[in-house]
Enzyme design. Structure first.
Site, PDB file in Angstrom:
ATOM      1  N   GLY A   1      84.457  26.539  45.403  1.00 18.59           N
ATOM      2  CA  GLY A   1      83.716  25.047  45.128  1.00 18.59           C
ATOM      3  C   GLY A   1      82.623  26.483  44.790  1.00 18.59           C
TER       4      GLY A   1
ATOM      5  CG  ASP B   1      61.043  26.522  40.243  1.00 25.15           C
ATOM      6  OD1 ASP B   1      61.746  27.353  39.636  1.00 25.15           O
ATOM      7  OD2 ASP B   1      60.569  25.606  40.547  1.00 25.15           O
TER       8      ASP B   1
ATOM      9  NE  ARG C   1      80.580  39.438  41.665  1.00 24.98           N
ATOM     10  CZ  ARG C   1      80.791  40.400  42.616  1.00 24.98           C
ATOM     11  NH1 ARG C   1      82.148  40.895  42.757  1.00 24.98           N
ATOM     12  NH2 ARG C   1      80.133  41.741  42.260  1.00 24.98           N
TER      13      ARG C   1
ATOM     14  CB  CYS D   1      79.048  28.221  39.414  1.00 27.93           C
ATOM     15  SG  CYS D   1      78.173  29.206  38.807  1.00 27.93           S
TER      16      CYS D   1
ATOM     17  CE  LYS E   1      76.594  24.054  37.405  1.00 23.93           C
ATOM     18  NZ  LYS E   1      76.348  24.357  35.962  1.00 23.93           N
TER      19      LYS E   1
ATOM     20  CE  LYS F   1      63.658  26.733  44.446  1.00 22.57           C
ATOM     21  NZ  LYS F   1      64.608  25.853  43.640  1.00 22.57           N
TER      22      LYS F   1
ATOM     23  CD  GLU G   1      72.931  36.821  35.000  1.00 23.46           C
ATOM     24  OE1 GLU G   1      71.930  37.558  34.605  1.00 23.46           O
ATOM     25  OE2 GLU G   1      73.808  37.516  35.579  1.00 23.46           O
TER      26      GLU G   1
HETATM   27  C1  UDX Z   1      80.809  32.582  40.028  1.00 19.76           C
HETATM   28  C2  UDX Z   1      81.813  33.727  39.154  1.00 19.76           C
HETATM   29  O1  UDX Z   1      82.184  34.661  39.234  1.00 19.76           O
HETATM   30  C3  UDX Z   1      80.028  34.276  38.288  1.00 19.76           C
HETATM   31  O2  UDX Z   1      80.792  35.082  37.568  1.00 19.76           O
HETATM   32  C4  UDX Z   1      79.136  32.603  37.573  1.00 19.76           C
HETATM   33  O3  UDX Z   1      78.224  33.663  37.459  1.00 19.76           O
HETATM   34  C5  UDX Z   1      78.295  31.538  38.979  1.00 19.76           C
HETATM   35  O4  UDX Z   1      80.628  30.956  39.392  1.00 19.76           O
HETATM   36  P1  UDX Z   1      79.667  32.567  42.464  1.00 19.76           P
HETATM   37  O5  UDX Z   1      80.272  30.511  42.471  1.00 19.76           O
HETATM   38  O6  UDX Z   1      79.068  32.921  43.632  1.00 19.76           O
HETATM   39  O7  UDX Z   1      80.237  33.110  40.810  1.00 19.76           O
HETATM   40  O8  UDX Z   1      81.012  32.798  43.352  1.00 19.76           O
HETATM   41  P2  UDX Z   1      83.008  33.043  42.987  1.00 19.76           P
HETATM   42  O9  UDX Z   1      82.667  34.961  44.177  1.00 19.76           O
HETATM   43  O10 UDX Z   1      83.173  33.446  41.529  1.00 19.76           O
HETATM   44  O11 UDX Z   1      84.203  32.278  44.234  1.00 19.76           O
HETATM   45  C6  UDX Z   1      84.156  31.170  43.461  1.00 19.76           C
HETATM   46  C7  UDX Z   1      85.046  30.352  44.669  1.00 19.76           C
HETATM   47  O12 UDX Z   1      86.011  30.980  44.711  1.00 19.76           O
HETATM   48  C8  UDX Z   1      84.665  30.449  45.713  1.00 19.76           C
HETATM   49  O13 UDX Z   1      84.612  28.718  47.119  1.00 19.76           O
HETATM   50  C9  UDX Z   1      85.539  31.800  46.672  1.00 19.76           C
HETATM   51  O14 UDX Z   1      86.117  30.935  47.669  1.00 19.76           O
HETATM   52  C10 UDX Z   1      86.862  30.895  45.563  1.00 19.76           C
HETATM   53  N1  UDX Z   1      87.755  31.376  45.254  1.00 19.76           N
HETATM   54  C11 UDX Z   1      87.210  32.902  44.589  1.00 19.76           C
HETATM   55  C12 UDX Z   1      89.094  31.617  45.331  1.00 19.76           C
HETATM   56  O15 UDX Z   1      89.402  30.493  46.445  1.00 19.76           O
HETATM   57  N2  UDX Z   1      89.931  32.890  45.909  1.00 19.76           N
HETATM   58  C13 UDX Z   1      89.890  34.310  45.254  1.00 19.76           C
HETATM   59  O16 UDX Z   1      91.452  34.546  45.014  1.00 19.76           O
HETATM   60  C14 UDX Z   1      88.604  34.020  44.464  1.00 19.76           C
END
Ligand code: UDX
Length: 441
Positions: free
Chosen positions: A265, A34, A159, A268, A271, A39, A156
């Site tokens: 939010g 990095d 989560r 990932c 955006k 970090k 990738e």
């Molecule tokens: C996500 C994808 O799941 C993952 O595969 C990818 O690689 C990166 O983006 P992550 O950002 O860690 O992962 O969060 P995730 O668990 O997917 O939740 C995303 C958002 O959706 C959260 O803000 C969560 O609160 C919201 N969410 C999720 C809901 O509002 N309702 C749901 O039923 C599920």
């Protein structure tokens, strides 16, 4: 086991640090790279710079094995590695909805300048389709080893909160490759994962790039779909929680990612759908994914509607009213506040004149840095002290377990908005609370 390739992991954020640590635990010699010295020093000293359950223990294990080291030197990385994973961030650009490719381009260039022998460079970052082809050119032009260097794409899907599990035993692996050699190299770089029977889909480079954005767009669509139903429920007095439950019994629909509430939010989903829509427009197929703008719009409206509910509960005037905001992270079991709906709602209420006290079990420090104007409590009860209204914004287990009677004793008035449908309305109402949730009567 045949001789394992030596791996480098470039970019040690949520994705890279987890990948580096897990691969070392699984038996690989790994060098994490990095440009951020702090970090690198922290990781080398056994400290994970962010909140991720189980990862600190895995880091300790990896460091003890002697197989994991960290550096800021790209020369050292190029010398050491057979397979180089690119795990740097692709945030949204400040001036548009496109992905900011600065970090990907800079890290690939810095690595390539030092590549003097045959190697495989593997992109893991989420990128606009077409990036791998562009980087192939860049690498071949820049690397002293020239066209001995190949590029592959391995999106990738991890989560946050389940990063270790998702890395050690993912649902699937996707290998976007341009040659048989690249495929075999990737197979040897994931040998212990594949040995568990994890399915692998081999594709061309552009399909692999698309799989990631297509998956995240689908997930975002599913969440916004149920939240759109919540809007209809609000206009009709129907209950979106019951609706979602009834839909989930149909296994063609399924209950996952069908939880209504404040919406998505994080670093990932938001955006990625914007960058995908932007890229599709550039490619002349904007219309095909035009619905993603609507998905984004529905998602943003959830935040606005939650603010409206606070207004309703404070008789239309929030100025000077005390609001307890439970949660700041974009989801539970994370300290990540990137595009967090929770913090967005808290900050909006503050701008409207409310006195907002936030409490999040893991994200208080990150939230304070981003929003020093808000007040911060030391616990849910502390944040709720003298509150005119309590708003649950991130569904941490400890918030689900709050005793309505106990919290009732510290607030000024028993009014709660359950932004995540995480509480049992009956028990809160029984304790004399006015309970409100989006899409529920
Ligand atoms: C996500 C994808 O799941 C993952 O595969 C990818 O690689 C990166 O983006 P992550 O950002 O860690 O992962 O969060 P995730 O668990 O997917 O939740 C995303 C958002 O959706 C959260 O803000 C969560 O609160 C919201 N969410 C999720 C809901 O509002 N309702 C749901 O039923 C599920």
């Amino acid at each position: 086991m045949s001789k394992l390739p030596r791996l480098t992991v470039i970019g040690t954020g949520y994705l890279g640090a987890t990948h580096a640590i897990c691969m070392a635990v699984m038996g690989y010699e790994v060098l994490g790279v990095d440009v951020d010295t702090t970090k690198i020093e922290k990781l080398g000293a056994g400290e994970v710079p962010f909140f991720e359950p189980g990862l600190p223990e895995m880091l300790a294990k990896a460091l003890d094995s002697g197989r994991l080291r960290f550096t800021t030197s790209f020369a050292e990385a190029a010398e050491f590695g057979d397979v180089h994973f690119i795990c740097v961030g692709t945030p949204q650009r400040k001036d548009s909805e496109a992905a900011d490719m600065t970090y990907v381009d800079a890290s690939v260039t810095a690595l390539a300048q030092n590549l003097r022998r045959k190697a495989l460079v593997v992109g893991k970052s989420t990128v606009p389709v077409g990036t791998a082809a562009r980087l192939t050119e860049l690498v071949r032009r820049t690397a002293p080893a020239g066209d001995q260097v190949e590029l592959a794409w391995n999106p990738e899907f991890l989560r946050e909160g389940f990063a270790v599990e998702d890395t050690m035993k993912p649902d699937r692996l996707v290998f976007g490759v341009g040659s048989e050699w690249a495929e075999q190299r990737l197979r040897s770089a994931f040998q212990p994962v594949l040995a568990q029977g994890v399915p692998v889909k081999v594709t061309d480079l552009q399909t692999a790039e698309l799989v990631k954005v297509a998956a995240n767009s689908f997930l975002a669509t599913k969440i916004s779909y149920i939240n759109a139903m919540a809007e209809v429920c609000e206009a009709t007095g129907a209950d979106v929680t019951d609706l979602a439950e009834a839909l989930a019994y149909d296994d063609r629909i399924g209950g996952k990612f069908l939880r209504p509430g404040l919406g998505f939010g994080g670093g990932c989903l938001p955006k990625d759908i914007r960058a995908f829509a932007h890229r599709a427009e550039e490619l002349g197929v904007g219309q095909a994914v035009g619905f993603l703008r609507e998905i984004d719009g529905i998602n943003r409206r959830r935040r606005a509607r939650t603010v409206d509910l606070v207004l309703e509960l404070t008789s239309g005037e929030v100025t000077g009213k005390r609001v307890a905001a439970l949660g700041a992270a974009f989801k539970p079991n994370s300290d990540d506040i990137r595009d967090a709906p929770a913090l967005d709602v808290a900050a909006t209420l503050h701008r409207m004149g409310a006195i907002v006290t936030v409490f999040d079990p893991a994200a208080n420090d990150n939230a304070r840095k981003a929003h020093p104007e808000l007040q911060y409590g030391t616990s849910a009860l502390d944040a709720a002290m003298d509150a005119d209204v309590v708003v649950l914004l991130t569904e941490w287990t400890e918030f689900r377990e709050i005793d309505p009677e106990m919290m009732g004793q510290v607030v000024t008035s028993r009014k709660i908005i359950d932004g995540r449908h995480a509480l049992d309305p009956a028990s809160w109402r029984a304790a004399g609370w006015e309970y409100r949730a989006l899409g529920r009567p």
